[in-house]
Design a protein around this motif. Structure first.
Motif, PDB file in Angstrom:
ATOM      1  N   VAL A 204      44.085  21.197  56.816  1.00  0.00           N
ATOM      2  CA  VAL A 204      45.305  20.739  56.144  1.00  0.00           C
ATOM      3  C   VAL A 204      45.069  19.297  55.719  1.00  0.00           C
ATOM      4  O   VAL A 204      44.811  18.433  56.562  1.00  0.00           O
ATOM      5  CB  VAL A 204      46.534  20.829  57.075  1.00  0.00           C
ATOM      6  N   LEU A 222      51.839  20.014  60.693  1.00  0.00           N
ATOM      7  CA  LEU A 222      51.492  21.299  60.080  1.00  0.00           C
ATOM      8  C   LEU A 222      50.127  21.769  60.574  1.00  0.00           C
ATOM      9  O   LEU A 222      49.952  22.947  60.920  1.00  0.00           O
ATOM     10  CB  LEU A 222      51.488  21.169  58.556  1.00  0.00           C
ATOM     11  N   SER A 225      50.337  23.070  64.128  1.00  0.00           N
ATOM     12  CA  SER A 225      50.997  24.368  64.228  1.00  0.00           C
ATOM     13  C   SER A 225      50.046  25.506  63.890  1.00  0.00           C
ATOM     14  O   SER A 225      50.224  26.635  64.347  1.00  0.00           O
ATOM     15  CB  SER A 225      52.216  24.415  63.297  1.00  0.00           C
ATOM     16  N   ASN A 263      48.088  18.932  50.288  1.00  0.00           N
ATOM     17  CA  ASN A 263      49.462  18.437  50.146  1.00  0.00           C
ATOM     18  C   ASN A 263      49.460  17.091  49.436  1.00  0.00           C
ATOM     19  O   ASN A 263      48.854  16.127  49.917  1.00  0.00           O
ATOM     20  CB  ASN A 263      50.103  18.279  51.531  1.00  0.00           C
ATOM     21  N   VAL A 308      56.675  20.880  53.387  1.00  0.00           N
ATOM     22  CA  VAL A 308      55.808  20.888  54.576  1.00  0.00           C
ATOM     23  C   VAL A 308      56.613  21.039  55.868  1.00  0.00           C
ATOM     24  O   VAL A 308      56.249  21.864  56.731  1.00  0.00           O
ATOM     25  CB  VAL A 308      54.916  19.631  54.605  1.00  0.00           C
ATOM     26  N   LEU A 311      57.642  24.641  56.140  1.00  0.00           N
ATOM     27  CA  LEU A 311      56.489  25.491  56.441  1.00  0.00           C
ATOM     28  C   LEU A 311      56.105  25.377  57.908  1.00  0.00           C
ATOM     29  O   LEU A 311      55.856  26.391  58.583  1.00  0.00           O
ATOM     30  CB  LEU A 311      55.311  25.105  55.547  1.00  0.00           C
ATOM     31  N   THR A 312      56.104  24.158  58.418  1.00  0.00           N
ATOM     32  CA  THR A 312      55.760  23.938  59.831  1.00  0.00           C
ATOM     33  C   THR A 312      56.756  24.648  60.742  1.00  0.00           C
ATOM     34  O   THR A 312      56.372  25.312  61.719  1.00  0.00           O
ATOM     35  CB  THR A 312      55.734  22.435  60.147  1.00  0.00           C
TER      36      THR A 312
END
Length: 320
Positions: A204, A222, A225, A263, A308, A311-312
């Motif tokens: 990431v 993120l 995770s 990102n 983000v 999503l996390t």
């Protein structure tokens, strides 16, 4: 079958993942023979045998720890003389590529670096490379001598294939150059608890769009995770937001994970050169015209500060 030498990358006998990948590739072209240099052979040998090594050549001497590069070249030259291999496979790290270049010169052979695949061919091993900033894929083979090939991490799966793994001592005569560059000190790198960037299955990364060092915590959350490594673009590194050791790109590290999430990264050619061989690429960027979207498998046009965290949270909820 012909034997294939594989240089073992390890830390005191703890075999690193790229070596196990090399054993998978070596089995495609011959019988893998692992070359373990330094301490820890007793620990490493069962692991190497479990992943296909028919033999494990071992040599332990102070030179391997106290001096750089050349002692390993001396050892691989001795192994090549003892085995007459069909190829020599080496992890494609900075040190690995220097070892490979010196070895190829000594053997009067050709060298292929940064391969992403190795297969058997009618006239010897064929290596696949991603070249010119990953704009082209080439397939090549060495036409003279023993092929010396360095392979990028994550280029092959780690597969169990139990073999004899017979341990044999390797006699090494060190040359005058072996003690030319001495290691005078070592400082252990502080562990983050995350995977090594170049070896991680998931990476990431954050870029200019992260807009500050304090915001990289979003990228880290993120990554954590997903059990991923954290990367950064050159723009983020040059701004001092993240360490250079985490830079992905032409002037940083080259990665080839199963999943790469970019990102706030525009997708300049220099960054693409370091990650374009990733198996699946996802990008989050609020600029719908960003070059990164020409490359991705999945793209999200949106503000990373909104996307983000959601999503996390979703990943954590599904895992929970």
């Amino acid at each position: 079958m012909a034997e294939v030498l594989v240089l073992v990358d390890h830390v005191d006998g703890a075999v690193r993942k790229p070596t196990l990948e090399l054993l998978t590739l070596a089995r495609r072209i011959g019988d893998p023979v692992a070359v373990h240099l330094g301490a820890g052979a007793d620990t490493a040998a069962p692991v190497l045998a479990e992943h296909g090594a028919v033999k494990v050549l071992t040599a332990d001497a102070p030179e391997f720890a106290d001096y750089l590069v050349v002692p390993k070249v001396d050892a691989l030259q001795a192994a090549a003389a003892a085995v007459s291999p069909a190829a020599v496979l080496i992890p494609s790290s900075a040190e690995g590529k220097e070892v490979a270049a010196r070895l190829a010169l000594r053997l009067g052979s050709g060298i292929i670096t940064d391969a992403v695949d190795v297969t058997a061919g009618e006239d010897g091993p064929v290596a696949t490379q991603s070249v010119f900033a990953a704009a082209f894929t080439t397939r090549s083979r060495v036409t003279r001598g023993v092929p010396v090939i360095t392979v990028k991490p994550n280029s092959a799966p780690v597969e169990a294939a139990p073999a004899a793994g017979t341990v044999e001592p390797l006699e090494v005569a060190f040359g005058k150059l072996a003690t030319g560059t001495k290691v005078v000190s070592r400082t252990p790198r502080q562990s983050t608890g995350r995977p090594e960037l170049t070896e991680a299955a998931i990476v990431v990364s954050g870029g200019r769009g992260v807009n500050g060092a304090e915001n990289f915590s979003l990228i880290e959350e993120l990554a954590d995770s997903l059990g991923a490594a954290v990367g950064a673009s050159r723009a983020a590194v040059d701004a001092g937001w993240y360490p250079h050791s985490n830079q992905v790109g032409q002037t940083g590290k080259s990665v080839s994970p199963q999943l790469y999430i970019a990102n706030g990264i525009s997708g300049a050619i220099q960054h693409r050169a370091g990650m374009q061989t990733s198996k699946t690429i996802v990008a989050v960027n609020k600029d719908a015209e960003a070059p990164i979207f020409d490359l991705v498998d999945y793209g999200v046009v949106g503000d990373l500060f909104q996307v983000v965290p959601q999503l996390t949270a979703e990943i954590k909820a599904r895992k929970g």
